[in-house]
Design an enzyme around this catalytic site. Structure first.
Site, PDB file in Angstrom:
ATOM      1  NE  ARG A 190      40.016  52.458  38.058  1.00 51.99           N
ATOM      2  CZ  ARG A 190      40.533  51.265  37.756  1.00 51.99           C
ATOM      3  NH1 ARG A 190      39.874  50.162  38.054  1.00 51.99           N
ATOM      4  NH2 ARG A 190      41.697  51.176  37.149  1.00 51.99           N
ATOM      5  CD  GLU A 297      46.470  49.557  36.272  1.00 52.11           C
ATOM      6  OE1 GLU A 297      47.414  48.779  35.983  1.00 52.11           O
ATOM      7  OE2 GLU A 297      45.481  49.712  35.566  1.00 52.11           O
ATOM      8  NE  ARG A 325      37.374  41.085  33.330  1.00 53.82           N
ATOM      9  CZ  ARG A 325      37.600  42.269  33.905  1.00 53.82           C
ATOM     10  NH1 ARG A 325      36.790  43.285  33.667  1.00 53.82           N
ATOM     11  NH2 ARG A 325      38.618  42.440  34.714  1.00 53.82           N
ATOM     12  CB  CYS A 331      46.092  45.954  33.843  1.00 57.58           C
ATOM     13  SG  CYS A 331      44.671  46.697  34.658  1.00 57.58           S
TER      14      CYS A 331
END
Length: 526
Positions: A190, A297, A325, A331
């Site tokens: 990402r 993040e 999950r 997060c």
């Protein structure tokens, strides 16, 4: 026959750097993507002094493999390699970069089963879930291979008839990429996919718990034809991470830093002390010395609100998917369940039945299991401390509540009722399979509780009242909202939060912004 097979496995494992334990390495022996050296400037290299650190199997605590333990010297070499290759990489056409990223994507898909086994081995998540991560990770390379050709500038009309204003977007330079252990492949692609798409080069520092996935992706990047020095990976142990992190944050050749970690551990006093994050404040302070662009993040404390007007079965299914999950180690997973009093008891009853029916704890390599181990003993202790604190303040354990018989790092999926806002499990991100349920009366009360946190990454709510949906979606102080949906991550959408959940956005068309500089050209005398 069986003793011969075991002997052969031990011999292969020893040659690959594994311990003499079939349980720890049998699922990886024979993988062509298994690498133990750093990847710098297009070469596989040892760390200074041939230093190594151990990667452990989180399910058993046994040694999985020994990997190059890089320090400041290797970090500086990787930064220099990335900087030296940047001029040539940014000069390539967007179509060339697009084609190379697409080849990298194709190789990930082709090798998806091997890559998934690496994740299960070093992270512990169930194999089916690991395969899902690989396809999700690959989707970012696919997405940014397409976005590479869509980094448009502007021509701006001016008040002067003899002037023209042009706006260009250009790659910022070398990016330091610091990735977490919970999604060791997806968080890398990402970030790196966006950086490489626009002409930046990168140095990746993977979490010490999960370096094998990053090194495997480096091998595939090499096979895809990504030029030497464009993509570099430097694994390091916990003890060397502070010095490596300092280089990545302060080297003047680095132009941008992209980091994923938790906000809570991001505020400890020692730089890069834990495996999952670095000190947020120190990172920004050190980056500011050379005015680096920083995106990060930092985790969340996601509320999951269930209103009386909801489809209750849909809400329970979404709650199960969101919370459990990766055994609750995400997060964006639901951390606080706020359930309206009219359906509270029914929700708890249905949720417990669903947990007991659909969740199975055990080794990630057993395809029947849905819940693997937590990443290490510290993670288990945090879940235990949150449960202990909640029970001491009046919460009730409805199901679960203790370590699972599968092993020391396995924990039972747990649901608590009679939870209040003063409990640690409501105030802190648990990062484990714990679902605390709070009862509320009014919509206003739910919004107040949800927005009381100093973080705001993701939030979820279930309602069939259209007016309520608009009100709540707009009032929740988070960067991402799941409306009647418990899973919201996708490469097409911007991923990021507000408040202390971080800076910038990843994925989507906005994901390239942190790797670009805007240049204004003024043409006069026309």
């Amino acid at each position: 026959m069986l003793p011969r097979l075991r002997s052969a496995l031990r011999a292969l494992g020893a040659a690959a750097g594994f311990p003499s334990c079939p349980r720890a390495y049998s699922n990886l022996v024979g993988s062509g993507l298994l690498r133990s050296q750093a990847y710098i400037g297009g070469r596989w290299v040892d760390a200074d002094g041939a230093a190594l650190f151990t990667v452990q199997d989180p399910a058993s605590g046994q040694q999985l493999m020994q990997v190059a333990d890089c320090g400041p010297r290797e970090a500086r070499e990787a930064v220099r390699a990335a900087y030296d290759s940047w001029r040539g990489w940014k000069a390539t056409t967007s179509k060339e970069r697009s084609n190379l990223l697409r080849k990298w994507y194709d190789l990930m898909v082709k090798n998806k089963d091997e890559l998934a086994r690496l994740i299960t081995a070093e992270n512990g998540k169930p194999l089916k879930e690991a395969l899902g991560e690989i396809l999700y990770a690959a989707s970012f390379l696919e997405w940014f291979s397409e976005e590479a050709r869509r980094v448009y500038g502007d021509i701006v009309p001016t008040a002067s008839p003899n002037r023209r204003v042009l706006i260009l977007k250009q790659p910022i330079g070398v990016a330091s990429i610091i990735t977490p252990w919970n999604f060791p492949s997806a968080m890398l692609t990402r970030k790196a996919g966006a950086a490489l798409a626009v002409g930046c080069t990168v140095v990746v520092k993977p979490a010490e718990d999960t370096p094998l996935s990053a090194l495997a992706l480096a091998e595939l990047a090499d096979q895809a034809g990504i030029p030497a020095g464009v993509f570099n990976v430097i694994p390091s142990s916990k003890s060397k991470t502070p010095a490596v992190g300092e280089v990545l944050c302060t080297d003047p050749l680095v132009a941008a830093i992209s980091f994923t970690g938790s906000t809570a551990t991001g505020k400890i006093e020692h730089f890069f002390l834990t495996s999952y994050s670095c000190t947020f404040q120190i990172l920004l302070r050190q980056a500011s010395d050379t005015v680096k662009k920083a995106s990060m993040e930092l985790g969340g404390l996601a509320p999951f609100i269930v209103f009386d007007s909801c489809d209750l079965d849909l809400a329970v299914a979404g709650a199960l998917a969101s919370k459990f999950r990766n055994s609750g180690q995400t997060c964006v997973c639901a951390n606080r369940f706020l359930v309206q009093e009219g359906i509270h008891d029914s929700f708890v009853e249905k949720m417990v039945k669903a947990m007991q029916r659909d969740l199975r704890v055990g080794s990630g390599f057993d395809e029947q299991n849905t819940q693997g181990p937590l990443i290490n003993e510290r993670a288990v202790q945090k879940v235990e401390s949150h449960i202990s604190d909640a029970v001491s303040r009046g919460a009730c354990i409805v199901t679960g509540g203790k370590r699972h018989s599968s092993g020391a790092t396995f924990f039972e999926p747990t649901l608590l009722s009679n939870v209040t806002t003063d409990m640690l499990c409501v105030q802190e991100e648990t990062f484990g399979p714990l679902a605390p349920v709070l009862k509320f009366r009014t919509e206003e009360e739910a919004i107040t509780i949800a927005n009381a946190a100093n973080v705001g990454l993701a939030g979820y709510f279930y309602s069939r009242d259209l007016a309520q949906i608009w009100r709540v979606a707009e009032q929740l102080e988070v960067g991402m909202v799941g409306v009647n949906e418990g899973i919201l991550s996708t490469p097409e959408a911007p991923f990021g939060g507000v408040k202390q959940s971080g800076l910038g956005r990843e994925g989507s068309k906005y994901g390239v912004d942190d790797y670009l500089e805007i240049k204004y050209l003024c043409f006069g005398g026309l």
